[in-house]
Design a protein around this motif. Structure first.
Motif, PDB file in Angstrom:
ATOM      1  N   ASN A 126       1.390 -12.442  -9.864  1.00  0.00           N
ATOM      2  CA  ASN A 126       2.729 -11.865  -9.671  1.00  0.00           C
ATOM      3  C   ASN A 126       2.673 -10.479  -9.044  1.00  0.00           C
ATOM      4  O   ASN A 126       3.557 -10.110  -8.271  1.00  0.00           O
ATOM      5  N   TRP A 127       1.645  -9.709  -9.358  1.00  0.00           N
ATOM      6  CA  TRP A 127       1.506  -8.399  -8.695  1.00  0.00           C
ATOM      7  C   TRP A 127       1.270  -8.587  -7.198  1.00  0.00           C
ATOM      8  O   TRP A 127       1.847  -7.883  -6.374  1.00  0.00           O
ATOM      9  N   VAL A 128       0.425  -9.563  -6.856  1.00  0.00           N
ATOM     10  CA  VAL A 128       0.152  -9.836  -5.442  1.00  0.00           C
ATOM     11  C   VAL A 128       1.411 -10.344  -4.747  1.00  0.00           C
ATOM     12  O   VAL A 128       1.759  -9.906  -3.640  1.00  0.00           O
ATOM     13  N   LEU A 129       2.120 -11.284  -5.386  1.00  0.00           N
ATOM     14  CA  LEU A 129       3.321 -11.855  -4.790  1.00  0.00           C
ATOM     15  C   LEU A 129       4.404 -10.805  -4.601  1.00  0.00           C
ATOM     16  O   LEU A 129       5.094 -10.783  -3.580  1.00  0.00           O
ATOM     17  N   SER A 130       4.555  -9.928  -5.580  1.00  0.00           N
ATOM     18  CA  SER A 130       5.547  -8.874  -5.481  1.00  0.00           C
ATOM     19  C   SER A 130       5.264  -7.955  -4.296  1.00  0.00           C
ATOM     20  O   SER A 130       6.164  -7.596  -3.534  1.00  0.00           O
ATOM     21  N   GLU A 131       4.016  -7.581  -4.138  1.00  0.00           N
ATOM     22  CA  GLU A 131       3.635  -6.703  -3.033  1.00  0.00           C
ATOM     23  C   GLU A 131       3.791  -7.384  -1.682  1.00  0.00           C
ATOM     24  O   GLU A 131       4.017  -6.724  -0.666  1.00  0.00           O
ATOM     25  N   ALA A 132       3.691  -8.729  -1.672  1.00  0.00           N
ATOM     26  CA  ALA A 132       3.812  -9.483  -0.424  1.00  0.00           C
ATOM     27  C   ALA A 132       5.240  -9.927  -0.150  1.00  0.00           C
ATOM     28  O   ALA A 132       5.522 -10.532   0.898  1.00  0.00           O
TER      29      ALA A 132
END
Length: 359
Positions: free
Chosen positions: A88-94
Protein backbone atom coordinates in the motif's frame (compact mmCIF):
# COMPACT_ATOMS: atom_id res chain seq x y z
CA UNK A 1 3.89 8.36 21.79
CA UNK A 2 0.81 10.48 21.07
CA UNK A 3 -2.79 9.50 21.81
CA UNK A 4 -3.45 8.11 18.31
CA UNK A 5 -0.31 5.98 18.41
CA UNK A 6 -1.28 4.63 21.84
CA UNK A 7 -4.75 3.71 20.57
CA UNK A 8 -3.25 1.90 17.56
CA UNK A 9 -0.86 -0.02 19.84
CA UNK A 10 -3.56 -1.04 22.31
CA UNK A 11 -5.97 -2.05 19.55
CA UNK A 12 -3.34 -4.21 17.84
CA UNK A 13 -2.50 -5.92 21.14
CA UNK A 14 -6.17 -6.63 21.85
CA UNK A 15 -6.78 -8.08 18.37
CA UNK A 16 -3.75 -10.34 18.58
CA UNK A 17 -4.52 -11.52 22.09
CA UNK A 18 -8.09 -12.43 21.10
CA UNK A 19 -7.62 -13.85 17.61
CA UNK A 20 -4.00 -14.96 17.18
CA UNK A 21 -3.80 -18.01 19.41
CA UNK A 22 -1.24 -20.79 19.36
CA UNK A 23 -3.79 -22.98 17.55
CA UNK A 24 -4.29 -20.34 14.84
CA UNK A 25 -0.54 -20.31 14.17
CA UNK A 26 -0.44 -24.11 14.07
CA UNK A 27 -3.38 -24.24 11.65
CA UNK A 28 -1.62 -21.81 9.31
CA UNK A 29 1.17 -24.33 8.82
CA UNK A 30 -1.50 -26.73 7.57
CA UNK A 31 -2.64 -24.22 4.97
CA UNK A 32 -5.45 -22.50 6.88
CA UNK A 33 -5.19 -18.72 6.69
CA UNK A 34 -6.91 -17.02 9.68
CA UNK A 35 -9.60 -15.12 7.78
CA UNK A 36 -11.28 -13.82 10.93
CA UNK A 37 -8.02 -12.25 12.07
CA UNK A 38 -7.53 -10.66 8.66
CA UNK A 39 -11.08 -9.30 8.53
CA UNK A 40 -10.62 -7.72 11.95
CA UNK A 41 -7.31 -6.16 10.91
CA UNK A 42 -8.97 -4.65 7.82
CA UNK A 43 -12.04 -3.49 9.75
CA UNK A 44 -9.79 -1.68 12.20
CA UNK A 45 -8.04 0.12 9.33
CA UNK A 46 -4.63 -1.38 10.07
CA UNK A 47 -4.00 -2.56 6.50
CA UNK A 48 -3.57 1.04 5.32
CA UNK A 49 -1.85 2.71 8.28
CA UNK A 50 0.97 4.96 7.12
CA UNK A 51 -1.01 6.19 4.12
CA UNK A 52 -2.73 9.55 4.47
CA UNK A 53 -6.51 9.76 4.59
CA UNK A 54 -6.38 12.00 1.50
CA UNK A 55 -4.75 9.12 -0.39
CA UNK A 56 -7.37 6.65 0.81
CA UNK A 57 -5.48 5.29 3.82
CA UNK A 58 -6.13 5.27 7.55
CA UNK A 59 -3.58 7.95 8.36
CA UNK A 60 -1.05 7.46 11.10
CA UNK A 61 2.70 7.42 10.74
CA UNK A 62 5.20 4.93 9.38
CA UNK A 63 6.18 4.28 13.00
CA UNK A 64 2.55 3.42 13.83
CA UNK A 65 2.51 0.84 11.06
CA UNK A 66 5.72 -0.71 12.33
CA UNK A 67 4.27 -0.86 15.84
CA UNK A 68 1.45 -2.98 14.41
CA UNK A 69 4.00 -5.26 12.74
CA UNK A 70 6.07 -5.62 15.90
CA UNK A 71 2.98 -6.67 17.89
CA UNK A 72 1.78 -9.02 15.15
CA UNK A 73 5.23 -10.64 15.05
CA UNK A 74 5.23 -10.98 18.83
CA UNK A 75 2.17 -13.20 18.44
CA UNK A 76 3.58 -14.95 15.31
CA UNK A 77 0.56 -13.72 13.33
CA UNK A 78 0.41 -15.88 10.17
CA UNK A 79 -0.99 -13.19 7.86
CA UNK A 80 0.58 -11.01 5.14
CA UNK A 81 0.09 -7.75 7.06
CA UNK A 82 3.72 -6.66 6.51
CA UNK A 83 3.48 -7.29 2.78
CA UNK A 84 0.09 -5.59 2.47
CA UNK A 85 1.29 -2.50 4.31
CA UNK A 86 4.42 -2.32 2.17
CA UNK A 87 2.35 -2.81 -0.99
CA UNK A 88 0.00 0.00 0.00
CA UNK A 89 2.89 2.40 0.59
CA UNK A 90 4.19 1.62 -2.90
CA UNK A 91 0.73 1.92 -4.47
CA UNK A 92 0.05 5.20 -2.72
CA UNK A 93 3.30 6.70 -3.97
CA UNK A 94 2.51 5.47 -7.50
CA UNK A 95 -1.05 6.82 -7.48
CA UNK A 96 -2.67 3.37 -7.75
CA UNK A 97 -5.62 2.02 -5.70
CA UNK A 98 -4.90 0.72 -2.20
CA UNK A 99 -5.51 -2.89 -1.18
CA UNK A 100 -7.45 -4.15 1.83
CA UNK A 101 -7.40 -7.79 0.79
CA UNK A 102 -4.35 -10.01 1.44
CA UNK A 103 -1.60 -8.68 -0.83
CA UNK A 104 2.02 -9.54 -1.47
CA UNK A 105 4.90 -7.99 -3.43
CA UNK A 106 7.08 -9.38 -6.22
CA UNK A 107 9.99 -7.14 -7.14
CA UNK A 108 13.45 -7.35 -8.69
CA UNK A 109 15.16 -7.64 -5.32
CA UNK A 110 16.77 -10.94 -4.31
CA UNK A 111 17.78 -11.81 -7.86
CA UNK A 112 14.20 -11.79 -9.19
CA UNK A 113 13.48 -10.55 -12.71
CA UNK A 114 10.26 -8.80 -13.66
CA UNK A 115 9.92 -7.06 -17.04
CA UNK A 116 7.26 -4.62 -18.24
CA UNK A 117 6.84 -4.19 -22.01
CA UNK A 118 4.66 -1.40 -23.39
CA UNK A 119 2.40 -2.38 -26.28
CA UNK A 120 -0.23 -0.55 -28.32
CA UNK A 121 -3.12 -1.23 -25.94
CA UNK A 122 -1.33 -1.29 -22.59
CA UNK A 123 1.44 -3.37 -21.06
CA UNK A 124 2.55 -6.98 -20.72
CA UNK A 125 4.39 -8.32 -17.69
CA UNK A 126 6.63 -11.37 -17.60
CA UNK A 127 9.13 -12.72 -15.13
CA UNK A 128 9.72 -14.79 -12.05
CA UNK A 129 10.08 -14.11 -8.35
CA UNK A 130 11.21 -16.49 -5.65
CA UNK A 131 10.31 -16.75 -1.98
CA UNK A 132 7.32 -14.44 -2.37
CA UNK A 133 5.56 -14.25 1.01
CA UNK A 134 2.03 -15.67 1.08
CA UNK A 135 1.65 -15.69 -2.71
CA UNK A 136 -0.71 -18.70 -2.58
CA UNK A 137 -3.07 -16.83 -0.25
CA UNK A 138 -2.79 -13.38 -1.82
CA UNK A 139 -5.74 -11.88 -3.64
CA UNK A 140 -3.48 -9.31 -5.29
CA UNK A 141 0.21 -9.20 -6.22
CA UNK A 142 1.96 -5.84 -6.49
CA UNK A 143 4.62 -6.35 -9.16
CA UNK A 144 7.60 -4.02 -9.50
CA UNK A 145 9.88 -4.46 -12.49
CA UNK A 146 11.98 -2.91 -15.22
CA UNK A 147 10.91 -1.38 -18.52
CA UNK A 148 12.49 0.80 -21.17
CA UNK A 149 10.79 3.76 -19.50
CA UNK A 150 12.20 2.92 -16.06
CA UNK A 151 10.88 0.94 -13.10
CA UNK A 152 7.13 0.29 -13.17
CA UNK A 153 4.53 -1.03 -10.74
CA UNK A 154 1.16 -2.73 -11.26
CA UNK A 155 -1.41 -4.86 -9.47
CA UNK A 156 -1.65 -8.38 -10.92
CA UNK A 157 -4.33 -10.98 -10.23
CA UNK A 158 -2.55 -14.04 -8.75
CA UNK A 159 -4.88 -16.29 -10.76
CA UNK A 160 -3.00 -15.06 -13.83
CA UNK A 161 0.27 -16.35 -12.33
CA UNK A 162 1.75 -19.80 -11.87
CA UNK A 163 2.57 -20.34 -8.18
CA UNK A 164 4.76 -23.10 -6.76
CA UNK A 165 4.26 -23.67 -3.06
CA UNK A 166 7.31 -23.36 -0.82
CA UNK A 167 7.80 -22.38 2.80
CA UNK A 168 10.44 -21.09 5.18
CA UNK A 169 11.65 -22.72 8.39
CA UNK A 170 8.74 -21.16 10.28
CA UNK A 171 6.20 -22.81 7.99
CA UNK A 172 5.25 -19.47 6.43
CA UNK A 173 4.43 -19.52 2.71
CA UNK A 174 7.41 -18.38 0.63
CA UNK A 175 6.25 -19.28 -2.86
CA UNK A 176 7.81 -19.11 -6.31
CA UNK A 177 5.76 -16.97 -8.68
CA UNK A 178 5.91 -16.98 -12.48
CA UNK A 179 4.21 -14.45 -14.77
CA UNK A 180 3.99 -15.00 -18.52
CA UNK A 181 2.77 -12.15 -20.74
CA UNK A 182 0.03 -10.92 -18.43
CA UNK A 183 -1.75 -8.04 -20.19
CA UNK A 184 -2.81 -4.89 -18.35
CA UNK A 185 -4.45 -1.66 -19.46
CA UNK A 186 -2.26 1.43 -19.48
CA UNK A 187 -3.98 3.06 -16.51
CA UNK A 188 -3.27 -0.03 -14.39
CA UNK A 189 0.50 0.53 -14.63
CA UNK A 190 2.41 3.39 -13.04
CA UNK A 191 5.98 4.61 -12.87
CA UNK A 192 7.89 3.91 -9.68
CA UNK A 193 9.27 7.08 -8.20
CA UNK A 194 13.03 7.33 -8.70
CA UNK A 195 14.91 5.61 -5.92
CA UNK A 196 11.90 3.65 -4.65
CA UNK A 197 13.19 0.32 -5.96
CA UNK A 198 16.21 0.60 -3.66
CA UNK A 199 14.02 2.10 -0.96
CA UNK A 200 11.92 -1.06 -1.03
CA UNK A 201 14.94 -3.14 0.01
CA UNK A 202 15.64 -0.86 2.97
CA UNK A 203 11.97 -0.79 3.97
CA UNK A 204 11.87 -4.56 3.84
CA UNK A 205 15.01 -4.86 5.97
CA UNK A 206 13.58 -2.45 8.54
CA UNK A 207 10.26 -4.31 8.61
CA UNK A 208 11.97 -7.64 9.23
CA UNK A 209 14.17 -6.09 11.93
CA UNK A 210 11.06 -4.74 13.68
CA UNK A 211 9.30 -8.09 13.36
CA UNK A 212 12.32 -9.88 14.78
CA UNK A 213 12.31 -7.45 17.71
CA UNK A 214 8.71 -8.43 18.42
CA UNK A 215 9.63 -12.11 18.33
CA UNK A 216 12.58 -11.46 20.66
CA UNK A 217 10.27 -9.72 23.12
CA UNK A 218 8.06 -12.80 23.01
CA UNK A 219 10.82 -15.33 23.73
CA UNK A 220 12.01 -13.20 26.65
CA UNK A 221 8.51 -13.14 28.16
CA UNK A 222 8.12 -16.89 27.66
CA UNK A 223 11.52 -17.59 29.18
CA UNK A 224 10.83 -15.51 32.29
CA UNK A 225 7.41 -17.12 32.76
CA UNK A 226 8.74 -20.67 32.30
CA UNK A 227 11.65 -20.10 34.68
CA UNK A 228 9.12 -19.22 37.40
CA UNK A 229 6.91 -22.25 36.65
CA UNK A 230 9.55 -24.96 36.23
CA UNK A 231 10.46 -26.57 39.55
CA UNK A 232 13.83 -28.28 39.95
CA UNK A 233 15.40 -29.48 43.21
CA UNK A 234 12.39 -28.13 45.07
CA UNK A 235 12.42 -24.56 43.78
CA UNK A 236 11.73 -22.61 40.55
CA UNK A 237 14.70 -22.59 38.21
CA UNK A 238 14.42 -18.78 38.22
CA UNK A 239 16.06 -18.96 41.66
CA UNK A 240 19.26 -20.42 40.19
CA UNK A 241 21.98 -17.90 39.44
CA UNK A 242 22.91 -19.59 36.15
CA UNK A 243 19.34 -19.14 34.86
CA UNK A 244 19.21 -15.56 36.12
CA UNK A 245 22.43 -14.81 34.25
CA UNK A 246 21.06 -16.28 31.01
CA UNK A 247 17.83 -14.32 31.31
CA UNK A 248 19.84 -11.14 31.96
CA UNK A 249 21.86 -11.74 28.78
CA UNK A 250 18.67 -12.38 26.81
CA UNK A 251 17.07 -9.22 28.22
CA UNK A 252 20.13 -7.24 27.19
CA UNK A 253 19.90 -8.53 23.63
CA UNK A 254 16.20 -7.67 23.44
CA UNK A 255 16.88 -4.19 24.80
CA UNK A 256 19.64 -3.64 22.22
CA UNK A 257 17.35 -4.81 19.43
CA UNK A 258 14.56 -2.45 20.53
CA UNK A 259 16.95 0.48 20.82
CA UNK A 260 18.50 0.12 17.36
CA UNK A 261 15.19 -0.54 15.62
CA UNK A 262 13.60 2.50 17.29
CA UNK A 263 16.53 4.58 16.07
CA UNK A 264 16.19 3.16 12.55
CA UNK A 265 12.44 3.89 12.46
CA UNK A 266 12.93 7.49 13.59
CA UNK A 267 15.79 7.96 11.13
CA UNK A 268 13.76 6.56 8.25
CA UNK A 269 10.86 8.86 9.06
CA UNK A 270 13.30 11.77 9.14
CA UNK A 271 14.29 10.88 5.57
CA UNK A 272 17.84 9.66 6.11
CA UNK A 273 17.91 6.23 7.70
CA UNK A 274 19.87 3.94 5.40
CA UNK A 275 22.87 3.35 7.65
CA UNK A 276 20.64 3.04 10.72
CA UNK A 277 18.57 0.38 8.94
CA UNK A 278 21.74 -1.48 7.98
CA UNK A 279 22.92 -1.36 11.59
CA UNK A 280 19.49 -2.47 12.83
CA UNK A 281 19.31 -5.54 10.59
CA UNK A 282 22.84 -6.51 11.64
CA UNK A 283 22.32 -5.99 15.37
CA UNK A 284 18.89 -7.61 15.53
CA UNK A 285 20.23 -10.60 13.61
CA UNK A 286 23.00 -10.92 16.17
CA UNK A 287 20.45 -10.68 18.98
CA UNK A 288 18.46 -13.51 17.39
CA UNK A 289 21.61 -15.59 17.05
CA UNK A 290 22.37 -15.21 20.76
CA UNK A 291 18.84 -14.98 22.12
CA UNK A 292 17.13 -17.97 20.54
CA UNK A 293 19.62 -20.56 21.92
CA UNK A 294 19.35 -19.03 25.40
CA UNK A 295 15.55 -19.25 25.31
CA UNK A 296 15.70 -22.89 24.27
CA UNK A 297 18.31 -23.69 26.93
CA UNK A 298 16.05 -22.23 29.60
CA UNK A 299 13.03 -24.17 28.34
CA UNK A 300 14.87 -27.43 27.75
CA UNK A 301 13.34 -30.02 25.44
CA UNK A 302 9.77 -28.73 25.71
CA UNK A 303 10.67 -25.53 23.84
CA UNK A 304 11.28 -27.53 20.68
CA UNK A 305 7.95 -29.37 20.80
CA UNK A 306 4.64 -28.46 19.20
CA UNK A 307 3.15 -28.34 22.69
CA UNK A 308 4.96 -25.10 23.46
CA UNK A 309 4.75 -21.84 21.52
CA UNK A 310 8.45 -20.93 21.92
CA UNK A 311 9.39 -22.65 18.67
CA UNK A 312 6.85 -20.56 16.76
CA UNK A 313 8.86 -17.45 17.63
CA UNK A 314 12.37 -18.86 17.32
CA UNK A 315 11.67 -20.42 13.92
CA UNK A 316 10.51 -17.03 12.71
CA UNK A 317 13.65 -15.41 14.06
CA UNK A 318 15.82 -17.88 12.15
CA UNK A 319 13.77 -17.34 8.98
CA UNK A 320 13.38 -13.56 9.05
CA UNK A 321 17.07 -12.89 9.69
CA UNK A 322 17.82 -14.13 6.15
CA UNK A 323 15.09 -12.11 4.42
CA UNK A 324 15.90 -8.72 2.87
CA UNK A 325 19.58 -9.38 3.52
CA UNK A 326 21.20 -11.21 6.43
CA UNK A 327 23.84 -9.84 8.78
CA UNK A 328 26.69 -10.61 6.38
CA UNK A 329 25.01 -8.83 3.49
CA UNK A 330 24.37 -5.65 5.45
CA UNK A 331 27.71 -5.78 7.29
CA UNK A 332 29.53 -5.83 3.96
CA UNK A 333 27.38 -3.01 2.65
CA UNK A 334 27.84 -0.89 5.77
CA UNK A 335 31.54 -1.70 5.90
CA UNK A 336 32.04 -0.58 2.31
CA UNK A 337 30.23 2.66 3.06
CA UNK A 338 32.52 3.29 6.03
CA UNK A 339 35.61 2.55 3.95
CA UNK A 340 34.45 4.86 1.19
CA UNK A 341 34.17 7.78 3.60
CA UNK A 342 37.87 7.56 4.42
CA UNK A 343 39.64 7.46 7.80
CA UNK A 344 39.02 11.13 8.59
CA UNK A 345 35.25 10.63 8.48
CA UNK A 346 34.97 7.39 10.47
CA UNK A 347 34.18 9.04 13.80
CA UNK A 348 31.77 11.60 12.32
CA UNK A 349 30.09 8.72 10.45
CA UNK A 350 29.55 6.80 13.68
CA UNK A 351 28.41 9.77 15.77
CA UNK A 352 26.03 10.99 13.07
CA UNK A 353 23.90 7.86 13.48
CA UNK A 354 21.87 9.66 16.14
CA UNK A 355 22.72 13.33 15.64
CA UNK A 356 20.60 13.57 12.48
CA UNK A 357 17.44 13.20 14.55
CA UNK A 358 15.48 15.67 16.59
CA UNK A 359 14.51 13.48 19.52
Amino acid sequence: MNDISQIIKETAEKIMEDLCTKQVVEDSELGILPRELWKTIVKSGMATVGVSEEAGGSGGSFADALTILRIAAKFSAPIPIAETLMANWVLSEAGLPLMEKPTTIASNNNGNKMMFIEISDGWTISGSAYDVPYARYAEAVVVIGNSQQGNMVAIVNPRACHIEHEQNLAGEARDHLYINNVHLQGEAVSRVREGNDNNLLYRGALIRAVQMTGALERILELSIAYSKERIQFGRPIAKFQAIQQQIAILAGEVSSAKTITNLAVKSFEAGNGEKQIMAAKIRVGEAASLGAPIAHQIHGAIGFTDEHSLQQSTRRLWSWRDEFGNESYWANKLGNEVLNTGPDYLWPFVTSMNSELVL
